[in-house]
Design a protein around this motif. Structure first.
Motif, PDB file in Angstrom:
ATOM      1  N   GLY A  28       0.790  -1.236   0.000  1.00 54.66           N
ATOM      2  CA  GLY A  28       0.000   0.000   0.000  1.00 54.66           C
ATOM      3  C   GLY A  28       0.817   1.278   0.000  1.00 54.66           C
ATOM      4  O   GLY A  28       0.258   2.367  -0.069  1.00 54.66           O
ATOM      5  N   GLY A  30       4.051   1.451  -1.835  1.00 53.25           N
ATOM      6  CA  GLY A  30       5.150   1.363  -2.803  1.00 53.25           C
ATOM      7  C   GLY A  30       6.390   0.850  -2.098  1.00 53.25           C
ATOM      8  O   GLY A  30       6.352  -0.156  -1.384  1.00 53.25           O
ATOM      9  N   PRO A 100       8.020   4.783  -8.837  1.00 55.36           N
ATOM     10  CA  PRO A 100       6.704   4.292  -9.233  1.00 55.36           C
ATOM     11  C   PRO A 100       6.472   4.452 -10.735  1.00 55.36           C
ATOM     12  O   PRO A 100       6.991   5.387 -11.350  1.00 55.36           O
ATOM     13  CB  PRO A 100       5.731   5.179  -8.450  1.00 55.36           C
ATOM     14  CG  PRO A 100       6.540   5.819  -7.384  1.00 55.36           C
ATOM     15  CD  PRO A 100       7.942   5.872  -7.848  1.00 55.36           C
ATOM     16  N   ASN A 201       9.065   6.916   3.277  1.00 50.76           N
ATOM     17  CA  ASN A 201       7.663   7.330   3.335  1.00 50.76           C
ATOM     18  C   ASN A 201       7.481   8.337   4.459  1.00 50.76           C
ATOM     19  O   ASN A 201       8.389   8.546   5.278  1.00 50.76           O
ATOM     20  CB  ASN A 201       6.760   6.112   3.510  1.00 50.76           C
ATOM     21  CG  ASN A 201       6.655   5.320   2.212  1.00 50.76           C
ATOM     22  OD1 ASN A 201       6.569   5.910   1.127  1.00 50.76           O
ATOM     23  ND2 ASN A 201       6.686   4.018   2.321  1.00 50.76           N
ATOM     24  N   TYR A 246       0.696  14.301  -2.610  1.00 51.51           N
ATOM     25  CA  TYR A 246       1.395  13.008  -2.573  1.00 51.51           C
ATOM     26  C   TYR A 246       0.493  11.806  -2.861  1.00 51.51           C
ATOM     27  O   TYR A 246       0.975  10.681  -2.961  1.00 51.51           O
ATOM     28  CB  TYR A 246       2.064  12.806  -1.207  1.00 51.51           C
ATOM     29  CG  TYR A 246       3.136  13.829  -0.911  1.00 51.51           C
ATOM     30  CD1 TYR A 246       4.411  13.710  -1.476  1.00 51.51           C
ATOM     31  CD2 TYR A 246       2.880  14.907  -0.081  1.00 51.51           C
ATOM     32  CE1 TYR A 246       5.391  14.642  -1.213  1.00 51.51           C
ATOM     33  CE2 TYR A 246       3.862  15.857   0.192  1.00 51.51           C
ATOM     34  CZ  TYR A 246       5.111  15.716  -0.376  1.00 51.51           C
ATOM     35  OH  TYR A 246       6.085  16.650  -0.118  1.00 51.51           O
ATOM     36  N   LEU A 250      -3.060   9.990   5.852  1.00 50.25           N
ATOM     37  CA  LEU A 250      -2.622   9.223   7.029  1.00 50.25           C
ATOM     38  C   LEU A 250      -3.844   8.887   7.881  1.00 50.25           C
ATOM     39  O   LEU A 250      -4.771   9.698   7.985  1.00 50.25           O
ATOM     40  CB  LEU A 250      -1.668  10.057   7.883  1.00 50.25           C
ATOM     41  CG  LEU A 250      -0.293  10.365   7.317  1.00 50.25           C
ATOM     42  CD1 LEU A 250       0.465  11.289   8.280  1.00 50.25           C
ATOM     43  CD2 LEU A 250       0.515   9.092   7.072  1.00 50.25           C
TER      44      LEU A 250
HETATM   45  C1  LIG Z   1       9.113  10.338  -1.670  1.00 42.55           C
HETATM   46  S1  LIG Z   1       8.130   9.056  -2.230  1.00 42.55           S
HETATM   47  C2  LIG Z   1       8.426   7.801  -1.054  1.00 42.55           C
HETATM   48  C3  LIG Z   1       8.771   6.474  -1.686  1.00 42.55           C
HETATM   49  C4  LIG Z   1       7.633   5.815  -2.414  1.00 42.55           C
HETATM   50  N1  LIG Z   1       6.805   5.056  -1.492  1.00 42.55           N
HETATM   51  C5  LIG Z   1       8.105   4.919  -3.531  1.00 42.55           C
HETATM   52  O1  LIG Z   1       7.506   3.860  -3.732  1.00 42.55           O
HETATM   53  O2  LIG Z   1       9.022   5.281  -4.246  1.00 42.55           O
HETATM   54  C6  LIG Z   1       6.554   9.710  -1.860  1.00 42.55           C
HETATM   55  C7  LIG Z   1       5.398   8.801  -2.246  1.00 42.55           C
HETATM   56  O3  LIG Z   1       5.350   7.670  -1.380  1.00 42.55           O
HETATM   57  C8  LIG Z   1       4.013   7.350  -1.016  1.00 42.55           C
HETATM   58  N2  LIG Z   1       3.885   7.538   0.445  1.00 42.55           N
HETATM   59  C9  LIG Z   1       4.714   8.214   1.267  1.00 42.55           C
HETATM   60  N3  LIG Z   1       4.332   8.119   2.539  1.00 42.55           N
HETATM   61  C10 LIG Z   1       3.216   7.366   2.541  1.00 42.55           C
HETATM   62  C11 LIG Z   1       2.335   6.914   3.568  1.00 42.55           C
HETATM   63  N4  LIG Z   1       2.538   7.198   4.843  1.00 42.55           N
HETATM   64  N5  LIG Z   1       1.274   6.152   3.194  1.00 42.55           N
HETATM   65  C12 LIG Z   1       1.050   5.844   1.898  1.00 42.55           C
HETATM   66  N6  LIG Z   1       1.854   6.245   0.879  1.00 42.55           N
HETATM   67  C13 LIG Z   1       2.925   6.990   1.196  1.00 42.55           C
HETATM   68  C14 LIG Z   1       3.132   8.300  -1.794  1.00 42.55           C
HETATM   69  O4  LIG Z   1       2.763   7.664  -2.988  1.00 42.55           O
HETATM   70  C15 LIG Z   1       4.056   9.472  -2.068  1.00 42.55           C
HETATM   71  O5  LIG Z   1       3.678  10.203  -3.219  1.00 42.55           O
END
Ligand SMILES: C[S@@+](CC[C@H](N)C(=O)[O-])C[C@H]1O[C@@H](n2cnc3c(N)ncnc32)[C@H](O)[C@@H]1O
Length: 385
Positions: A28, A30, A100, A201, A246, A250
């Motif tokens: 959920g 990434g 992603p 994240n 983003y 949360l």
């Molecule tokens: C800087 S990136 C972090 C790394 C990302 N999860 C990846 O797969 O590359 C930011 C993205 O991660 C996801 N993300 C970050 N924090 C999250 C959280 N607490 N819950 C769900 N998705 C989150 C969102 O899709 C966001 O746009």
């Protein structure tokens, strides 16, 4: 070697150091960063030399020179990614492999959703998405104008540029480079891409991120056990902001708030709006889990007390009938919030039968409106008790 090992091997060669953490796929969310051993508070967990950053300075000259002089860093980084990702010999192939996909980004970021879903965004999130759309339109226009002057005049579909633009939006860090300072770029455009650090994240509280001219350092904010996900905090953001910028919300967010402009402004006539505008109190009304903001108090008081008393209140004075005035404001607020609850329930009802967009997007909207409903309900209960 899997894509994460390949990224770490490449990063190590670039001088990036990880201490007791590694990237891992998190259901959920990434990719995220997980502790591989017990980590203590204040342990340094990541060190990224600024030479690894993708900044305005690293965008190739053949791209920058074809953009307008005042082009935004965001637009330039997205152009670099769009053009460079197309090249199979990219220096950043290991990083490209873990970010992603276009379909993931388009599924999660509201800007890329079916516009028929936009009216169902909470107003603060909608307003952010509208600002993003305006910025994207400018950046995309510059990008398109520059393409014919580039070597081999590439053709890049709008969606490819939208993908790299949104990728940039969700993965950049604030950083001052010599050029962003010299050009006096606006704060929100002093951005850099930071391979590896961009895998963290977000949580409402997370590890400390600090930087100087030589490096970025991430330090543990508390102890983490081996296997725990390690977070950073992207900022003290409400869930509407997180959703728009983003693509997630949360469940636990101490910074969350509900925008009340729609509900409060509907109560005000033209003259009252003018009065509030004159004193700098028109709009920006919010409530959070504990309080209804002072701006809302000022707006509602205008509807509850004579003008002279209202002016005294705005000037910071408290009159004799203060308790009675506040009680009137509280009663009015309860009435407004109850009406807003009816509106929220209508939105939730419509969302449950809507067929535009993807199921996950409608579920995200419903979840957000349920959160808003919870905060409004809690406020009403607090005011009535
Ligand atoms: C800087 S990136 C972090 C790394 C990302 N999860 C990846 O797969 O590359 C930011 C993205 O991660 C996801 N993300 C970050 N924090 C999250 C959280 N607490 N819950 C769900 N998705 C989150 C969102 O899709 C966001 O746009």
């Amino acid at each position: 070697m899997d894509i994460y090992d390949e990224l770490l091997r490449w990063a190590k060669g670039e001088g990036v150091e990880l201490f007791g953490i590694e990237p891992r796929r998190i259901p959920g969310r990434g990719i995220g960063v997980v502790a591989t051993k017990d980590i203590q508070k204040d342990d340094r967990i990541l060190h990224v030399p600024t030479t690894t950053l993708r900044a305005i300075e690293t965008v190739p000259k053949h791209i920058t020179k074809n953009f307008p002089k005042d082009a935004r860093v965001h637009g330039l980084l997205a152009a670099d990614l769009a053009l460079e990702t197309l090249s199979p010999t990219s220096k950043y192939a290991a990083w490209n492999a873990v970010v992603p996909s276009q379909s993931d980004i388009f599924a999660t970021l509201p800007l890329a959703w079916d516009p028929a879903l936009h009216p169902f965004l909470p107003p603060p999130a909608l307003s952010l998405v509208q600002k993003q759309l305006a910025k994207f339109a400018l950046d995309h226009a510059s990008f398109q104008t520059s393409l014919p002057s580039l070597p081999s005049s590439p053709t890049v579909p709008r969606d490819t540029y939208l993908y790299t633009w949104l990728l940039t939006n969700t993965r950049t860090f604030y950083f001052e480079t010599p050029r962003t300072l010299r050009l006096r770029l606006p704060r929100d455009d002093r951005m850099v891409l930071q391979p590896v650090a961009d895998l963290f994240n977000h949580a409402a509280a997370g590890c400390a991120v600090s930087f100087d001219a030589a490096s970025f350092t991430i330090t543990a904010d508390r102890p983490y056990a081996a296997g725990d996900e390690v977070y950073i905090c992207y900022g003290q953001h409400s869930n509407d902001f997180l959703l728009a910028e983003y693509g997630f919300v949360l469940e636990e967010n101490g910074w969350d708030e509900v925008g009340l402009d729609e509900a409060v402004l509907a109560e005000l006539d033209g003259k009252q709006r003018e009065r509030l505008e004159e004193r700098g109190f028109l709009g920006g009304y919010v409530l959070d889990a504990d309080t209804v903001c002072y701006r809302t108090q000022v707006a509602l008081r205008l509807l509850c007390v004579p003008l002279r008393e209202w002016r005294r209140f705005v000037d910071g004075g408290v009159g004799e009938g203060e308790e009675a005035a506040q009680a009137k404001v509280d009663r009015l607020l309860v009435k407004i919030l109850r009406r807003y609850l009816v509106k929220i329930d209508g939105t939730l009802e419509t969302l449950s039968t809507l067929e535009v967009g993807e199921v996950g997007q409608r579920e995200m909207l419903s979840m957000r409106w349920q959160q808003i409903r919870g905060l409004v309900d809690k406020t009403i209960m607090g005011l009535e008790s």
